[in-house]
Design a protein around this motif. Structure first.
Motif, PDB file in Angstrom:
ATOM      1  N   GLY A   8       0.801  -1.217   0.000  1.00 54.42           N
ATOM      2  CA  GLY A   8       0.000   0.000   0.000  1.00 54.42           C
ATOM      3  C   GLY A   8       0.829   1.259   0.000  1.00 54.42           C
ATOM      4  N   CYS A   9       2.090   1.137   0.341  1.00 52.70           N
ATOM      5  CA  CYS A   9       3.047   2.237   0.247  1.00 52.70           C
ATOM      6  C   CYS A   9       3.864   2.133  -1.029  1.00 52.70           C
ATOM      7  N   ASP A  10       4.425   0.960  -1.272  1.00 54.82           N
ATOM      8  CA  ASP A  10       5.404   0.803  -2.352  1.00 54.82           C
ATOM      9  C   ASP A  10       4.813   1.003  -3.742  1.00 54.82           C
ATOM     10  N   LEU A  11       3.581   0.536  -3.942  1.00 58.72           N
ATOM     11  CA  LEU A  11       2.994   0.687  -5.282  1.00 58.72           C
ATOM     12  C   LEU A  11       2.684   2.131  -5.627  1.00 58.72           C
ATOM     13  N   PRO A  12       1.915   2.862  -4.798  1.00 58.04           N
ATOM     14  CA  PRO A  12       1.600   4.237  -5.192  1.00 58.04           C
ATOM     15  C   PRO A  12       2.819   5.147  -5.255  1.00 58.04           C
ATOM     16  N   MET A  13       3.851   4.832  -4.463  1.00 58.17           N
ATOM     17  CA  MET A  13       5.060   5.655  -4.506  1.00 58.17           C
ATOM     18  C   MET A  13       5.995   5.250  -5.639  1.00 58.17           C
ATOM     19  N   GLY A  14       5.658   4.169  -6.347  1.00 55.74           N
ATOM     20  CA  GLY A  14       6.483   3.738  -7.473  1.00 55.74           C
ATOM     21  C   GLY A  14       7.766   3.054  -7.068  1.00 55.74           C
ATOM     22  N   TRP A  15       7.786   2.484  -5.859  1.00 48.77           N
ATOM     23  CA  TRP A  15       9.010   1.866  -5.361  1.00 48.77           C
ATOM     24  C   TRP A  15       9.103   0.392  -5.717  1.00 48.77           C
ATOM     25  N   GLY A  16       8.071  -0.171  -6.321  1.00 50.36           N
ATOM     26  CA  GLY A  16       8.135  -1.545  -6.766  1.00 50.36           C
ATOM     27  C   GLY A  16       7.260  -2.476  -5.946  1.00 50.36           C
ATOM     28  N   ILE A  17       7.447  -3.778  -6.171  1.00 49.23           N
ATOM     29  CA  ILE A  17       6.665  -4.811  -5.492  1.00 49.23           C
ATOM     30  C   ILE A  17       7.637  -5.843  -4.940  1.00 49.23           C
ATOM     31  N   ALA A  18       7.550  -6.107  -3.678  1.00 48.53           N
ATOM     32  CA  ALA A  18       8.415  -7.131  -3.090  1.00 48.53           C
ATOM     33  C   ALA A  18       8.061  -8.501  -3.663  1.00 48.53           C
ATOM     34  N   PRO A  19       9.057  -9.320  -4.002  1.00 48.76           N
ATOM     35  CA  PRO A  19       8.792 -10.661  -4.532  1.00 48.76           C
ATOM     36  C   PRO A  19       8.441 -11.630  -3.395  1.00 48.76           C
ATOM     37  N   VAL A  20       7.228 -11.506  -2.901  1.00 48.56           N
ATOM     38  CA  VAL A  20       6.833 -12.223  -1.689  1.00 48.56           C
ATOM     39  C   VAL A  20       6.981 -13.733  -1.851  1.00 48.56           C
ATOM     40  N   ALA A  21       6.519 -14.264  -2.957  1.00 48.69           N
ATOM     41  CA  ALA A  21       6.597 -15.715  -3.150  1.00 48.69           C
ATOM     42  C   ALA A  21       8.043 -16.191  -3.129  1.00 48.69           C
ATOM     43  N   ALA A  22       8.943 -15.448  -3.756  1.00 45.82           N
ATOM     44  CA  ALA A  22      10.358 -15.832  -3.771  1.00 45.82           C
ATOM     45  C   ALA A  22      10.965 -15.758  -2.376  1.00 45.82           C
ATOM     46  N   LEU A  23      10.595 -14.736  -1.625  1.00 45.81           N
ATOM     47  CA  LEU A  23      11.080 -14.620  -0.250  1.00 45.81           C
ATOM     48  C   LEU A  23      10.604 -15.802   0.591  1.00 45.81           C
ATOM     49  N   ARG A  24       9.316 -16.110   0.466  1.00 43.40           N
ATOM     50  CA  ARG A  24       8.758 -17.216   1.239  1.00 43.40           C
ATOM     51  C   ARG A  24       9.360 -18.557   0.808  1.00 43.40           C
ATOM     52  N   ASP A  25       9.543 -18.743  -0.486  1.00 44.65           N
ATOM     53  CA  ASP A  25      10.121 -19.991  -0.983  1.00 44.65           C
ATOM     54  C   ASP A  25      11.540 -20.193  -0.457  1.00 44.65           C
ATOM     55  N   ALA A  26      12.229 -19.096  -0.189  1.00 46.00           N
ATOM     56  CA  ALA A  26      13.591 -19.186   0.347  1.00 46.00           C
ATOM     57  C   ALA A  26      13.592 -19.475   1.846  1.00 46.00           C
ATOM     58  N   GLY A  27      12.413 -19.473   2.458  1.00 45.76           N
ATOM     59  CA  GLY A  27      12.310 -19.733   3.891  1.00 45.76           C
ATOM     60  C   GLY A  27      12.239 -18.495   4.749  1.00 45.76           C
ATOM     61  N   ILE A  28      12.044 -17.328   4.135  1.00 43.90           N
ATOM     62  CA  ILE A  28      11.967 -16.069   4.874  1.00 43.90           C
ATOM     63  C   ILE A  28      10.522 -15.835   5.319  1.00 43.90           C
ATOM     64  N   THR A  29      10.328 -15.583   6.595  1.00 41.05           N
ATOM     65  CA  THR A  29       9.006 -15.225   7.101  1.00 41.05           C
ATOM     66  C   THR A  29       8.674 -13.811   6.655  1.00 41.05           C
ATOM     67  N   VAL A  30       7.502 -13.630   6.062  1.00 43.62           N
ATOM     68  CA  VAL A  30       7.096 -12.324   5.546  1.00 43.62           C
ATOM     69  C   VAL A  30       5.859 -11.855   6.296  1.00 43.62           C
ATOM     70  N   GLY A  31       5.926 -10.660   6.857  1.00 41.74           N
ATOM     71  CA  GLY A  31       4.772 -10.016   7.469  1.00 41.74           C
ATOM     72  C   GLY A  31       4.212  -8.957   6.549  1.00 41.74           C
ATOM     73  N   LEU A  32       3.236  -8.214   7.051  1.00 39.58           N
ATOM     74  CA  LEU A  32       2.564  -7.197   6.240  1.00 39.58           C
ATOM     75  C   LEU A  32       2.444  -5.908   7.034  1.00 39.58           C
ATOM     76  N   GLY A  33       2.699  -4.788   6.361  1.00 40.77           N
ATOM     77  CA  GLY A  33       2.562  -3.488   7.000  1.00 40.77           C
ATOM     78  C   GLY A  33       1.960  -2.474   6.054  1.00 40.77           C
ATOM     79  N   THR A  34       1.440  -1.401   6.615  1.00 38.53           N
ATOM     80  CA  THR A  34       0.832  -0.362   5.791  1.00 38.53           C
ATOM     81  C   THR A  34       1.810   0.746   5.442  1.00 38.53           C
ATOM     82  N   SER A  35       2.874   0.915   6.249  1.00 40.66           N
ATOM     83  CA  SER A  35       3.680   2.120   6.260  1.00 40.66           C
ATOM     84  C   SER A  35       2.780   3.280   6.691  1.00 40.66           C
ATOM     85  N   GLY A  36       3.266   4.518   6.565  1.00 40.55           N
ATOM     86  CA  GLY A  36       2.551   5.635   7.164  1.00 40.55           C
ATOM     87  C   GLY A  36       1.666   6.410   6.225  1.00 40.55           C
ATOM     88  N   GLY A  37       0.945   7.366   6.820  1.00 43.10           N
ATOM     89  CA  GLY A  37      -0.014   8.166   6.071  1.00 43.10           C
ATOM     90  C   GLY A  37       0.612   9.062   5.022  1.00 43.10           C
TER      91      GLY A  37
END
Length: 457
Positions: free
Chosen positions: A303-332
């Motif tokens: 919700g922060c990275d997309l509108p700011m044009g910073w990209g999309i984290a490769p969540v599936a790749a992170l998880r497949d590597a064994g990395i625990t992924v949480g979720l955040g909104t970042s700020g207003g």
């Protein structure tokens, strides 16, 4: 003791659900018992999976007819101060080198002090509770120029008091953004000593307040800041958090150091199993492998990275590597909303743009137990025996959910912006029938408006 009756479904965790007779009666205290053997009987129409050991005569009741129960959501990355600085002109569709000074000018015009921090935090935490967030990690990066250590302690205390007053859990992260390294470390040490008992391990006895440290990133903070804040974390048993690979910071790191952010974090001692890194939009396969090897956890903030044009984290790749992924909104200042469930829906929608699609239960798991794992809080984010009794009751009986075959998946796919009917933190109802218990939502919003009006005259 709290008795919740007649739920359609109970999502215990991403892999476990109750329905039918098992979901008809759910009983909790402040903490769910440590084993199902402590219950008076196996779950059926008359008993809960997690019976609390208190007299039923003292019980509070919630009707969950037509509802799905989930663990409380855990917002793993927020900037609560920014709640008072949303949709500012010049902060949308601009590069970070324009966004940062625009936000800084707004902070300077209003002033950062205990009052403004508390007012913004109350609104932000209330917004979170009303959208199902029972725990918020507040990465507080901005401090007034020339602030004393005592000033920073007062700001941290005001933020913590705001969350506690509303009944929410807060992980307050003493952050830094171009702060003097020794001053940042002294402040972090003082905050830990002032807000928590000695040898608390970063957590208040009731579990409502947690402390952590976290430089904004290698693009703004020096090796000295990372190392000194790391020493404070080690001395007090605090978790460490930072931000990396939002694309722009990769460019800055390469220009400034000739190294990418992940390599610098490794060199500076900030890749370890007590570290959570937010964003991670522009990561290579080798960097993902290194993060996994070091036990680092990640926070996805679409919700922060997309509108700011910073990209999309490769969540599936992170998880497949064994990395625990949480979720955040970042700020207003970059997202404008603290609605974690809405961002979970967005994570579902954009996943296929960067890798294989994600399913709803996986993303709900990220928004609950994944985020809690990054905070080092194994009692949060699930409803298994031994869990802290944080949960949400979501009404799925309206027309926005009509025709839904899977009510758990429907929590994300349908009814954008949905709010929970009831929210419970530590066994206490803090939102009942869509309203804060003991607080007026409109008054909290008015406090923000009045503060801004008074200080921007």
């Amino acid at each position: 003791m709290l008795i919740i009756t007649d739920a359609t479904r109970i999502l215990v965790d991403a892999a476990t659900e109750f329905e039918g007779d098992e979901a008809r009666r759910f009983v909790v205290g402040e903490t769910v018992p440590t084993s199902r053997a402590e219950t008076s009987a196996e779950p059926n129409a008359e008993t809960s999976a997690f019976e609390a050991n208190r007299p039923e005569s003292s019980a509070e009741h919630l009707d969950a007819t037509g509802c799905v129960i989930t663990p409380g959501l855990v917002n793993a990355h927020h900037h609560l101060l920014q709640t008072a600085f949303r949709t500012l002109p010049g902060t949308r569709g601009v590069p970070m080198h324009v966004w940062l000074p625009t936000m800084a000018a707004a902070y300077a015009a209003v002033g950062i002090d205990p009052e403004s921090a508390g007012v913004a935090a109350r609104a932000g935490v209330a917004e979170g509770l009303l959208s199902g967030v029972t725990t918020i990690a507040d990465h507080h990066l901005n401090w007034p120029a020339g602030a004393s250590v005592d000033d920073t302690v007062a700001i941290a205390r005001s933020t913590a008091d705001a969350a506690r007053g509303l009944g929410a859990r807060l992980a307050f992260v003493r952050g830094s953004a171009r702060d003097d390294p020794e001053q940042a470390a002294a402040s972090a040490d003082a905050i830990a000593r002032s807000l928590l008992p000695a040898n608390a391990g970063g957590l208040s006895p009731d579990g409502l307040l947690q402390l952590a440290v976290g430089p904004a990133g290698v693009h703004s903070d020096s090796e000295a800041t990372f190392r000194l804040l790391g020493e404070v974390a080690a001395a007090h048993g605090l978790r460490r958090r930072t931000q990396a690979n939002e694309q722009v910071d990769v460019a800055i790191a390469l220009e400034k150091y000739g190294r990418r952010p992940i390599a610098l974090l490794e060199e500076w001692g900030w890749l370890a199993d007590d570290v959570t890194v937010a964003h991670l939009c522009a990561v290579t396969d080798d960097e993902i492998a290194l993060l996994a090897e070091r036990g680092v956890t990640a926070t996805h903030a679409p919700g922060c990275d997309l509108p700011m044009g910073w990209g999309i984290a490769p969540v599936a790749a992170l998880r497949d590597a064994g990395i625990t992924v949480g979720l955040g909104t970042s700020g207003g200042g970059s997202n404008d909303a603290g609605h974690l469930l809405a961002d979970a829906r967005l994570a579902l929608q954009v996943a296929a743009l960067i890798g294989p699609p994600l399913d709803a239960r996986t993303v709900l798991g990220m928004a609950t137990e994944g985020s809690a794992t990054g905070l080092g809080r194994p009692e949060l984010g699930h409803l298994r025996p031994g869990a802290a009794a944080d949960l949400c009751v979501w009404d799925v009986s309206g027309v926005a959910d009509a025709g839904v075959a899977d009510p758990v998946a429907g929590l994300l796919w349908t009814n954008p912006g949905r709010r929970p009917k009831h929210v419970v933190v530590a066994g206490r109802v803090v939102v009942r029938d869509y309203e804060l218990v003991g607080h007026d939502e409109s008054e909290l919003a008015a406090d923000v408006a009045e503060l801004l009006a008074a200080r921007l005259r």
